[in-house]
Design an enzyme around this catalytic site. Structure first.
Site, mmCIF file in Angstrom:
data_model
loop_
_atom_site.group_PDB
_atom_site.id
_atom_site.type_symbol
_atom_site.label_atom_id
_atom_site.label_comp_id
_atom_site.label_asym_id
_atom_site.label_seq_id
_atom_site.Cartn_x
_atom_site.Cartn_y
_atom_site.Cartn_z
ATOM 1 N N ILE A 15 2.214 -0.468 -3.777
ATOM 2 C CA ILE A 15 1.096 -0.488 -4.795
ATOM 3 C C ILE A 15 1.319 0.807 -4.509
ATOM 4 C CG2 ILE A 15 -1.022 0.484 -6.452
ATOM 5 C CD1 ILE A 15 -1.582 -2.480 -6.344
ATOM 6 N N ARG A 35 0.945 3.010 8.784
ATOM 7 C CA ARG A 35 0.907 2.549 10.395
ATOM 8 C C ARG A 35 2.407 2.236 10.738
ATOM 9 N NH1 ARG A 35 -3.613 -1.519 10.850
ATOM 10 N NH2 ARG A 35 -2.296 -2.225 8.822
ATOM 11 N N ASP A 60 -3.029 4.830 12.197
ATOM 12 C CA ASP A 60 -4.106 4.298 11.617
ATOM 13 C C ASP A 60 -4.872 5.377 10.867
ATOM 14 O OD1 ASP A 60 -6.472 2.180 11.295
ATOM 15 O OD2 ASP A 60 -5.733 1.667 12.825
ATOM 16 N N ASN A 87 -5.063 5.005 -1.187
ATOM 17 C CA ASN A 87 -4.532 3.852 -1.594
ATOM 18 C C ASN A 87 -4.452 2.626 -0.325
ATOM 19 O OD1 ASN A 87 -2.470 1.845 -3.023
ATOM 20 N ND2 ASN A 87 -1.112 2.497 -1.411
ATOM 21 N N TYR A 155 -14.808 -6.744 1.094
ATOM 22 C CA TYR A 155 -13.703 -6.127 0.068
ATOM 23 C C TYR A 155 -14.872 -5.988 -1.078
ATOM 24 C CZ TYR A 155 -9.762 -5.580 -2.214
ATOM 25 O OH TYR A 155 -8.039 -4.730 -3.526
ATOM 26 N N LYS A 159 -15.264 -1.733 -2.324
ATOM 27 C CA LYS A 159 -14.306 -1.061 -4.101
ATOM 28 C C LYS A 159 -15.556 -1.335 -4.599
ATOM 29 C CE LYS A 159 -10.227 -1.681 -2.838
ATOM 30 N NZ LYS A 159 -9.479 -0.566 -2.312
ATOM 31 N N VAL A 188 -1.058 -7.714 -8.467
ATOM 32 C CA VAL A 188 0.533 -6.919 -8.503
ATOM 33 C C VAL A 188 0.944 -7.834 -7.079
ATOM 34 C CG1 VAL A 188 1.778 -4.338 -7.780
ATOM 35 C CG2 VAL A 188 -0.702 -4.038 -8.880
ATOM 36 N N THR A 190 2.457 -8.150 -3.964
ATOM 37 C CA THR A 190 2.989 -7.492 -2.658
ATOM 38 C C THR A 190 2.173 -8.475 -1.888
ATOM 39 O OG1 THR A 190 -0.055 -6.108 -2.705
ATOM 40 C CG2 THR A 190 1.750 -5.211 -3.767
HETATM 41 N N1 LIG Z 1 -2.437 -6.145 -4.973
HETATM 42 C C1 LIG Z 1 -2.763 -6.428 -5.683
HETATM 43 O O1 LIG Z 1 -3.230 -7.343 -6.327
HETATM 44 C C2 LIG Z 1 -4.004 -5.394 -5.949
HETATM 45 C C3 LIG Z 1 -5.313 -6.200 -7.304
HETATM 46 C C4 LIG Z 1 -6.361 -4.801 -6.886
HETATM 47 C C5 LIG Z 1 -6.584 -3.260 -5.791
HETATM 48 N N2 LIG Z 1 -5.642 -3.922 -4.784
HETATM 49 C C6 LIG Z 1 -5.182 -2.031 -4.276
HETATM 50 O O2 LIG Z 1 -4.159 -1.496 -4.102
HETATM 51 C C7 LIG Z 1 -4.435 -0.952 -3.175
HETATM 52 C C8 LIG Z 1 -2.843 -1.154 -2.139
HETATM 53 O O3 LIG Z 1 -2.423 -2.551 -2.313
HETATM 54 P P1 LIG Z 1 -0.773 -2.715 -2.164
HETATM 55 O O4 LIG Z 1 -1.517 -4.487 -2.616
HETATM 56 O O5 LIG Z 1 -0.391 -2.670 -1.552
HETATM 57 O O6 LIG Z 1 -1.312 -3.124 -0.643
HETATM 58 P P2 LIG Z 1 -0.468 -3.676 1.464
HETATM 59 O O7 LIG Z 1 1.224 -4.503 0.566
HETATM 60 O O8 LIG Z 1 -0.725 -4.815 1.522
HETATM 61 O O9 LIG Z 1 -0.248 -1.944 1.337
HETATM 62 C C9 LIG Z 1 -0.439 -1.544 1.904
HETATM 63 C C10 LIG Z 1 -1.123 -0.176 2.045
HETATM 64 O O10 LIG Z 1 -1.701 0.461 3.315
HETATM 65 C C11 LIG Z 1 -1.540 0.779 4.550
HETATM 66 N N3 LIG Z 1 -2.634 0.457 5.665
HETATM 67 C C12 LIG Z 1 -3.258 -0.699 5.719
HETATM 68 N N4 LIG Z 1 -4.060 -0.634 6.670
HETATM 69 C C13 LIG Z 1 -4.167 1.030 7.050
HETATM 70 C C14 LIG Z 1 -3.844 2.137 8.022
HETATM 71 N N5 LIG Z 1 -5.594 0.996 8.629
HETATM 72 N N6 LIG Z 1 -4.132 3.060 8.050
HETATM 73 C C15 LIG Z 1 -2.975 3.510 7.367
HETATM 74 N N7 LIG Z 1 -2.413 2.538 5.887
HETATM 75 C C16 LIG Z 1 -2.884 1.489 6.244
HETATM 76 C C17 LIG Z 1 0.048 -0.673 4.662
HETATM 77 O O11 LIG Z 1 1.218 0.137 5.911
HETATM 78 P P3 LIG Z 1 0.486 -0.155 7.082
HETATM 79 O O12 LIG Z 1 0.213 -1.602 7.330
HETATM 80 O O13 LIG Z 1 2.062 0.505 7.886
HETATM 81 O O14 LIG Z 1 -0.552 0.685 8.229
HETATM 82 C C18 LIG Z 1 0.440 -0.417 3.768
HETATM 83 O O15 LIG Z 1 1.546 0.486 3.491
HETATM 84 C C19 LIG Z 1 -5.835 -1.533 -2.219
HETATM 85 O O16 LIG Z 1 -6.923 -0.566 -2.236
HETATM 86 C C20 LIG Z 1 -5.938 -2.307 -2.330
HETATM 87 O O17 LIG Z 1 -7.331 -2.665 -1.755
HETATM 88 C C21 LIG Z 1 -4.511 -4.363 -4.792
#
Ligand SMILES: NC(=O)c1ccc[n+]([C@@H]2O[C@H](COP(=O)([O-])OP(=O)(O)OC[C@H]3O[C@@H](n4cnc5c(N)ncnc54)[C@H](OP(=O)(O)O)[C@@H]3O)[C@@H](O)[C@H]2O)c1
Length: 250
Positions: A15, A35, A60, A87, A155, A159, A188, A190
């Site tokens: 996202i 990271r 991080d 995010n 989680y 949130k 989403v 991901t």
């Molecule tokens: N996917 C869904 O269905 C969904 C639903 C509801 C809410 N969300 C929310 O949407 C947001 C994005 O989710 P996503 O599904 O896109 O997740 P994702 O694919 O796991 O991506 C998470 C991103 O955050 C970065 N990240 C994680 N830990 C970090 C740290 N300690 N320092 C810096 N960067 C960090 C990751 O990169 P690195 O690991 O390289 O650091 C990655 O770029 C989150 O807030 C999640 O809670 C997602």
């Protein structure tokens, strides 16, 4: 967004990547913070391929000193941050609460709540000085129903706290031109969703595992680009103290 400076945490994939690409397409210069350097480079290339400008910053953000150093580098490169999208987050740890490592629980709160708040507080002085700013905290529908996702206590707690932080800060800043809102992106497709499906059903609970597996199998998940496109028009408005839920628009 033209010539605004936007910072998207977790802009390397999912996202965050989609939000970064779409903000850049609207003319903002985008700082990408996460990271994994290779993923950040990939997003920066996507942006450059479409004529946009991006910088990458590897840190991080759970580590306050590293986050502050990254923000200092971003500000030195582009100037003050006008648009902050908090995010980056983790859905771990998942499992029965009696079996969880409390340190892992605390790590999730540190990333999902404390790092977001720290970044907001750090960019706020410049936003208030220039009398314009946008802060978006990426939340989840779990905040509306914290009891609806069993074995995801960290989680759900994070949130709900993030949304309370958002609404309180927005109220405090209501007579400024700095807006603070939350975005629930919907389900989403991901890496985060894939990670949940990869977990042992016995560990995370059969009900939770089944729900995420069937959402994927039934094709009901949004693409990251679809989700981000629901957020972008909102960022441009002067609305504040809102919870924008993708489910309301889909
Ligand atoms: N996917 C869904 O269905 C969904 C639903 C509801 C809410 N969300 C929310 O949407 C947001 C994005 O989710 P996503 O599904 O896109 O997740 P994702 O694919 O796991 O991506 C998470 C991103 O955050 C970065 N990240 C994680 N830990 C970090 C740290 N300690 N320092 C810096 N960067 C960090 C990751 O990169 P690195 O690991 O390289 O650091 C990655 O770029 C989150 O807030 C999640 O809670 C997602």
């Amino acid at each position: 967004m033209t010539d605004r400076v936007a910072l998207v945490t977790g802009g390397g994939r999912g996202i965050g990547q989609a939000i970064a690409v779409q903000i850049a397409a609207e003319g903002a210069r985008v700082a990408l913070l996460a990271r994994s350097e290779d993923e950040l480079n990939h997003t920066a290339k996507l942006i450059a391929d479409h004529g946009g400008e991006a910088s990458i910053h590897v840190a991080d953000i759970s580590e306050a000193g590293r986050m502050a150093a990254a923000l200092a580098a971003i500000t030195a490169h582009w100037g003050p941050v006008d648009v902050l999208v908090n995010n980056a987050a983790t859905v771990a740890p998942l499992g029965a609460s009696a079996t969880l490592d409390p340190d892992e629980w605390a790590d999730a709160i540190t990333l999902n709540v404390i790092a977001a708040a720290r970044l907001s507080f750090a960019v706020l002085p410049a936003m208030l000085d220039q009398r314009w700013g946008r802060i978006v905290n990426v939340s989840s529908s779990i905040a509306a129903h914290p009891g609806g996702m069993l074995r995801a206590n960290a989680y759900a707690t994070s949130k709900a706290a993030l949304e309370a932080h958002t609404l309180n800060l927005a109220a405090e800043l209501s007579d400024t031109e700095v807006t603070v809102n939350a975005f629930r992106p919907g389900g989403v497709d991901t890496a985060m969703q894939a990670w949940i499906r990869d977990q042992n059903p016995e560990q995370i609970g059969a009900e939770l595992h089944q729900r995420f597996a069937s959402n994927y199998e039934q094709g009901t998940l949004l693409t990251a680009a679809q989700s981000a496109s629901l957020l972008l028009p909102q960022i441009a408005t002067s609305a504040t103290g809102q919870i924008w839920d993708a489910a309301d628009a889909t």
